[in-house]
Scaffold this motif. Structure first.
Motif, PDB file in Angstrom:
ATOM      1  N   ALA A   2       0.523  -0.970   0.203  1.00  0.00           N
ATOM      2  CA  ALA A   2       0.477  -0.239  -0.156  1.00  0.00           C
ATOM      3  C   ALA A   2       0.797   1.260  -0.201  1.00  0.00           C
ATOM      4  O   ALA A   2       2.201   1.415   0.422  1.00  0.00           O
ATOM      5  CB  ALA A   2      -0.999  -0.028   1.306  1.00  0.00           C
ATOM      6  N   SER A   3       0.254   2.413  -0.665  1.00  0.00           N
ATOM      7  CA  SER A   3       0.838   3.948  -0.847  1.00  0.00           C
ATOM      8  C   SER A   3       1.328   4.635   0.727  1.00  0.00           C
ATOM      9  O   SER A   3       0.323   3.636   1.221  1.00  0.00           O
ATOM     10  CB  SER A   3       0.500   4.663  -1.887  1.00  0.00           C
ATOM     11  N   LEU A   4       2.114   4.269   1.174  1.00  0.00           N
ATOM     12  CA  LEU A   4       2.337   5.423   2.329  1.00  0.00           C
ATOM     13  C   LEU A   4       2.753   7.000   2.339  1.00  0.00           C
ATOM     14  O   LEU A   4       2.575   7.539   1.455  1.00  0.00           O
ATOM     15  CB  LEU A   4       3.729   4.690   2.632  1.00  0.00           C
ATOM     16  N   ASP A   5       1.821   7.170   3.037  1.00  0.00           N
ATOM     17  CA  ASP A   5       1.802   8.451   3.502  1.00  0.00           C
ATOM     18  C   ASP A   5       3.163   9.199   3.872  1.00  0.00           C
ATOM     19  O   ASP A   5       4.277   8.091   4.554  1.00  0.00           O
ATOM     20  CB  ASP A   5       1.188   9.837   4.729  1.00  0.00           C
ATOM     21  N   ARG A   6       3.558  11.108   3.487  1.00  0.00           N
ATOM     22  CA  ARG A   6       4.905  10.544   3.678  1.00  0.00           C
ATOM     23  C   ARG A   6       5.434  12.218   4.314  1.00  0.00           C
ATOM     24  O   ARG A   6       4.539  13.573   3.894  1.00  0.00           O
ATOM     25  CB  ARG A   6       5.521  11.148   2.241  1.00  0.00           C
ATOM     26  N   VAL A   7       6.127  12.754   4.510  1.00  0.00           N
ATOM     27  CA  VAL A   7       6.944  13.678   4.780  1.00  0.00           C
ATOM     28  C   VAL A   7       7.937  14.090   4.496  1.00  0.00           C
ATOM     29  O   VAL A   7       8.347  13.313   3.717  1.00  0.00           O
ATOM     30  CB  VAL A   7       6.747  14.377   6.456  1.00  0.00           C
ATOM     31  N   LYS A   8       8.179  15.663   3.705  1.00  0.00           N
ATOM     32  CA  LYS A   8       9.767  16.270   3.794  1.00  0.00           C
ATOM     33  C   LYS A   8       9.970  16.955   4.153  1.00  0.00           C
ATOM     34  O   LYS A   8       9.377  17.720   5.560  1.00  0.00           O
ATOM     35  CB  LYS A   8       8.999  17.120   2.416  1.00  0.00           C
ATOM     36  N   VAL A   9      11.214  16.559   4.247  1.00  0.00           N
ATOM     37  CA  VAL A   9      12.022  17.407   5.121  1.00  0.00           C
ATOM     38  C   VAL A   9      14.045  18.024   4.879  1.00  0.00           C
ATOM     39  O   VAL A   9      14.290  16.899   3.629  1.00  0.00           O
ATOM     40  CB  VAL A   9      12.722  15.705   6.512  1.00  0.00           C
ATOM     41  N   LEU A  10      14.287  19.028   4.984  1.00  0.00           N
ATOM     42  CA  LEU A  10      15.182  19.321   4.200  1.00  0.00           C
ATOM     43  C   LEU A  10      16.785  19.049   4.721  1.00  0.00           C
ATOM     44  O   LEU A  10      16.486  19.213   5.951  1.00  0.00           O
ATOM     45  CB  LEU A  10      15.466  21.297   3.798  1.00  0.00           C
ATOM     46  N   VAL A  11      17.420  18.665   4.089  1.00  0.00           N
ATOM     47  CA  VAL A  11      18.214  19.092   4.859  1.00  0.00           C
ATOM     48  C   VAL A  11      19.110  19.756   4.181  1.00  0.00           C
ATOM     49  O   VAL A  11      19.998  20.319   3.155  1.00  0.00           O
ATOM     50  CB  VAL A  11      19.300  17.487   4.324  1.00  0.00           C
TER      51      VAL A  11
END
Length: 233
Positions: A2-11
């Protein structure tokens, strides 16, 4: 699967501080054998079990956006880099513990990301002029990461760790110090691993479980961040 929810983190951080090595270690659990300069932006993905071991446990993707370049870049480069700052849910600020300048430049990196439409140029900030209250109000979770810990001489470690503690307080963020060529610094159960997991859980919490998640989709509509006093190089 199943597709997972995601978050975006800058490095974010200066070139050469070890961002690519850090991201590779976090996402692949392996040491990066031959690091190279990042041009533009490189994205890798880590799997995070939110609230692991509780009834609320759920798996998410953490997108780690390794942004290349120098904080002293021309305005045209900064303008191009600004496209990576959209829809950000968290920021890792990375500095080289053996390079004080890379630590000082984190103030400028944070300004560039948080004020992506009007970042200042040609300025540095002394700790005494920094307005900590502004980051106390910042809804975007931050994590401070110091690299090359193994290269600090034993007789200098207290001095360096005191300096990083001030940085951590300024950014209202927890700090992790490590050697990206040694996975044991992030081994399960270590304080670094606990802080890292806590940071990612906080990013997920802010993105998916805040009362007004729309506030976490970017910086454009939020209060601009600035410093009370700046002095020029």
């Amino acid at each position: 699967m199943a597709s997972l929810d995601r978050v975006k983190v800058l490095v974010l951080g200066d070139s050469g501080v070890g961002k690519s090595s850090l991201v590779h270690l976090l996402c692949q659990n392996q040491v990066l054998g031959n690091p190279s300069w990042t041009v533009g932006c490189s994205v890798d993905v880590r799997v995070q079990d939110y609230k692991e071991g509780t009834p609320e446990e759920k798996t998410y993707y953490i997108e780690l956006w390794d942004v290349g370049g120098s904080i002293g870049s021309a305005s045209s480069v900064k303008s191009t880099r600004a496209v990576f700052y959209n829809s950000v849910n968290g920021i890792m600020l990375v500095h080289d513990l053996t390079n004080k300048k890379s630590s000082q430049n984190l103030y400028r990196w944070s300004l560039e990301a948080l004020n992506k439409d009007s970042s200042p140029t040609g300025v540095i900030v002394s700790n005494g002029d920094y307005d900590r209250e502004q980051f106390a109000e910042n809804p975007v979770p931050l994590l401070l990461i110091g690299t090359k810990f193994d290269q600090i001489p034993e007789n200098k470690r207290n001095e360096v760790l005191t300096r990083t503690a001030f940085l951590s307080e300024d950014f209202n963020a927890e700090e992790i110090n490590l050697d990206c060529t040694n996975p044991r610094y992030l081994a399960a159960g270590t304080s670094n691993a606990v802080k890292l997991s806590r940071f990612f859980d906080k990013v997920i919490e802010k993105r998916y479980f805040t009362r007004d998640p729309s506030q976490m989709t970017g910086f454009t509509d939020r209060k601009r961040f600035n410093f009370k006093s700046l002095h020029y190089e």
